[in-house]
Design an enzyme around this catalytic site. Structure first.
Site, PDB file in Angstrom:
ATOM      1  N   ASP A   1       6.467  -1.162  12.315  1.00 41.40           N
ATOM      2  CA  ASP A   1       6.431  -2.484  12.940  1.00 41.40           C
ATOM      3  C   ASP A   1       7.828  -2.903  13.385  1.00 41.40           C
ATOM      4  O   ASP A   1       8.018  -3.458  14.474  1.00 41.40           O
ATOM      5  CB  ASP A   1       5.916  -3.528  11.943  1.00 41.40           C
ATOM      6  CG  ASP A   1       4.462  -3.327  11.581  1.00 41.40           C
ATOM      7  OD1 ASP A   1       3.810  -2.468  12.203  1.00 41.40           O
ATOM      8  OD2 ASP A   1       3.981  -4.023  10.676  1.00 41.40           O
TER       9      ASP A   1
ATOM     10  N   CYS B   1       5.084   1.181   4.557  1.00 37.78           N
ATOM     11  CA  CYS B   1       5.093   0.118   5.559  1.00 37.78           C
ATOM     12  C   CYS B   1       3.790  -0.691   5.507  1.00 37.78           C
ATOM     13  O   CYS B   1       2.803  -0.283   4.901  1.00 37.78           O
ATOM     14  CB  CYS B   1       5.305   0.715   6.943  1.00 37.78           C
ATOM     15  SG  CYS B   1       5.882  -0.476   8.183  1.00 37.78           S
TER      16      CYS B   1
ATOM     17  N   SER C   1       4.624 -11.456  11.594  1.00 39.73           N
ATOM     18  CA  SER C   1       5.246 -10.653  10.556  1.00 39.73           C
ATOM     19  C   SER C   1       5.408 -11.506   9.306  1.00 39.73           C
ATOM     20  O   SER C   1       5.523 -12.732   9.382  1.00 39.73           O
ATOM     21  CB  SER C   1       6.627 -10.181  11.033  1.00 39.73           C
ATOM     22  OG  SER C   1       7.420  -9.759   9.943  1.00 39.73           O
TER      23      SER C   1
END
Length: 573
Positions: free
Chosen positions: A94, A135, A484
């Site tokens: 990301d 992740c 995020s």
């Protein structure tokens, strides 16, 4: 694959219920021949086969060390009497793809990871497995596969990164994104920006604040699917190596006890996960991912459960992005288990829930010591950062099926402003950086939802640019995309229905007044209902951005964000 064999004496699944179908008997000689070539000895065919799903890759520091962790998990499984078999699945980054077209593959990767683990474990006949993720999307993807397969399994978090240091302050990847905004506002020089980007990420591990990776690792531990404190260990540490070995061995224990993921992932266990994530001030992505995980486990969880639980659970952790501290500092004082013990003793957690240790949550926490008296990272229950949840589900004429806001309280609890409308993240980012966005604006980014993006990109670039330009308290941002875990400010995402399918976000115009009210849990377009109806009547759906390949398949299958944006929920079974 046939149904597992049963012991005639006790009706419990055999330790080798699946691998026996692959390697036992004269007719399976060819299968054994193949396995001799990859390192099996004759005695290994009588052992339970334990898959070790590794998300190792050199595309991101979050996962660059997981190959070594997979070896440790395999050692643990072998030492406990199993035969470990390591295999890989994908990861994406990301942090690297953020703000580009490539970021549309991020949420898609969660589904690919779940599908690929299910495919390998199902095909090869593993009796149980360990999955190691780093992740963000690795974690829910691994858990979704565990729930679908329902074979004894354990998740291991790859661990948090250590912070970088810039001008004697801790920095991380979000510091870099915010530095971009500060640079555009001429608050820092070219040289300072360059120095920050070089020192922010010093080595392996997942992003260091209470961003999505640490949020999901903590939530999975609270769910009962990781060993105690797996979520709060540095990526490069003896503790993490030991965690992997113990996880490999613990799968054998689960096989002996006949405990499967769906025995652990109950509605009460998901409530425990929600509670811990709220107390930690975790990412809005947790809503999306927990909904998807629950769907895979056959548990009825809705966004309204986050409101119900959130009304009584306080935010206790002073962690980035809204707070002062990083995950490595929480690791140093004992991780999340002392906080969980506090929550359990106060009645916030369901202590009777079974976990991958084979014991209940209460049993796991029974001998946990409290935090050091001088620490400031986790507040006491009588002095919370916020008395109720920072994850606020909003309904209104802009979000008939719901939206998710991250309201720490520092931004205020309500905002009314004029819409500045953009049909892509890039278009919005350009105007934020060039100074076109002013105090009082509500930035509207649409056609970035699960189907419309497709892929529901995270908006860390725009939210960080807003913060970097010093507009965090005077500008709001709303989107049918997502954020995020590093995003903070007055932000609302997951707006459902999304614009691409004709949700009201599709008909917002520049200058329209928009009100966000966290106390009333409301997101409204301040125009008459008659006008909304008229605009929707003449709206036309945009052409799909992709017609072939994985993004097109995802867009065709994916459910709405308020249902978890999964790709198998709408299938007729």
């Amino acid at each position: 694959m046939k149904k597992p064999a049963k012991n005639s004496s006790d009706s419990q699944p055999l330790m080798r219920a699946f691998s026996a179908q692959v390697v036992d008997g004269p007719d399976r000689a060819a299968s054994r021949a193949m396995l001799y070539a990859v390192g099996f000895g004759e005695s290994d065919f009588k052992k339970p086969q334990i898959g070790i799903a590794s998300t190792w890759s050199m595309v991101t520091p979050c996962n660059m060390h997981i190959d070594k962790l997979a070896v440790e998990a395999c050692i643990g499984a072998n030492a406990a009497g199993g035969k470990g078999v390591i295999f890989n699945t994908i990861t994406i980054s990301d942090g690297i793809s953020m703000g580009t077209e490539g970021m549309k593959y991020s949420l898609v990767s969660r589904e690919v990871i779940a599908d690929s683990i299910e495919t390998v474990v199902g095909c090869e006949g593993f009796d149980g497995f360990v999955a190691i993720g780093g992740c963000d999307k690795n974690m829910p993807g691994c858990i979704m596969a565990m729930a679908r397969l329902n074979r004894p399994s354990i998740f291991v978090y790859g661990g948090t990164i250590l912070p970088g240091c810039f001008q004697k302050k801790n920095v991380d990847v979000v510091s870099v994104f915010e530095a971009v905004g500060a640079h555009a506002n001429k608050k820092i020089s070219d040289a300072e920006l360059s120095e920050i980007e070089k020192c922010a990420i010093p080595g392996p591990g997942s992003c260091g604040g209470m961003y999505t990776a640490n949020t999901m690792a903590s939530g999975i531990e609270a769910l009962g699917m990781s060993l105690p404190n797996s979520s709060a260990q540095s990526a490069i540490s003896k503790d993490k190596m030991r965690d992997c070995q113990e996880a490999g061995a613990a799968v054998l224990n689960l096989l002996k006890l006949g405990i499967k993921p769906r025995d652990i992932m109950t509605k009460k266990a998901f409530e425990n996960a929600i509670t811990v994530i709220i107390a930690l001030g975790g990412s809005t992505n947790a809503v999306l991912h927990l909904l998807a995980m629950a769907d895979s486990a056959g548990v009825k969880l809705s966004i309204d459960d986050f409101t119900r639980v959130g009304k009584k659970v306080p935010v206790l952790a002073d962690l980035k992005p809204s707070g002062r501290f990083v995950m490595a500092e929480l690791v140093a004082i004992g991780g999340i288990v002392p906080m969980m013990k506090t929550l359990l003793d106060a009645g916030y957690l369901h202590g009777e829930c079974i976990t991958v240790t084979g014991k209940t949550l209460a049993e796991n926490l029974s001998n946990v010591k409290p935090y050091p008296a001088a620490q400031e990272i986790i507040r006491p229950l009588n002095n919370p950062i916020k008395k109720d949840s920072h994850l606020v589900v909003l309904y209104g004429n802009l979000s008939p099926s719901g939206a998710v806001a991250k309201i720490s309280g520092k931004e205020g609890l309500s905002f009314t402003g004029k819409a500045k409308v953009f049909n892509s993240e890039e278009a919005a980012m350009e105007k934020i950086l060039d100074g076109s966005i002013k105090s009082g604006d509500v930035i509207v980014i649409r056609n970035e939802g699960p189907k419309g993006g497709p892929g529901m990109r995270e908006m860390l670039g725009p939210t960080s640019a807003v913060m970097g330009r010093g507009l965090g308290k005077t500008v709001a941002l709303i989107t049918d995309g997502r954020f995020s875990g590093g995003s903070h400010g007055f932000v609302v995402g997951h707006i459902s229905p999304e614009a691409y399918v004709g949700g009201p976000l599709a008909i917002v115009k520049n200058g329209d007044s928009i009100t966000i009210d966290a106390e009333k849990r409301m997101l409204n377009l301040d125009i008459p209902a008659k006008e909304i109806k008229a605009r929707l009547k003449i709206w036309k759906q945009p052409k799909p951005r992709y017609t072939k390949g994985v993004l097109a398949k995802y867009a065709a299958l994916v459910s709405s964000a308020h249902l978890g944006a999964t790709t198998d929920s709408n299938l007729s079974l």
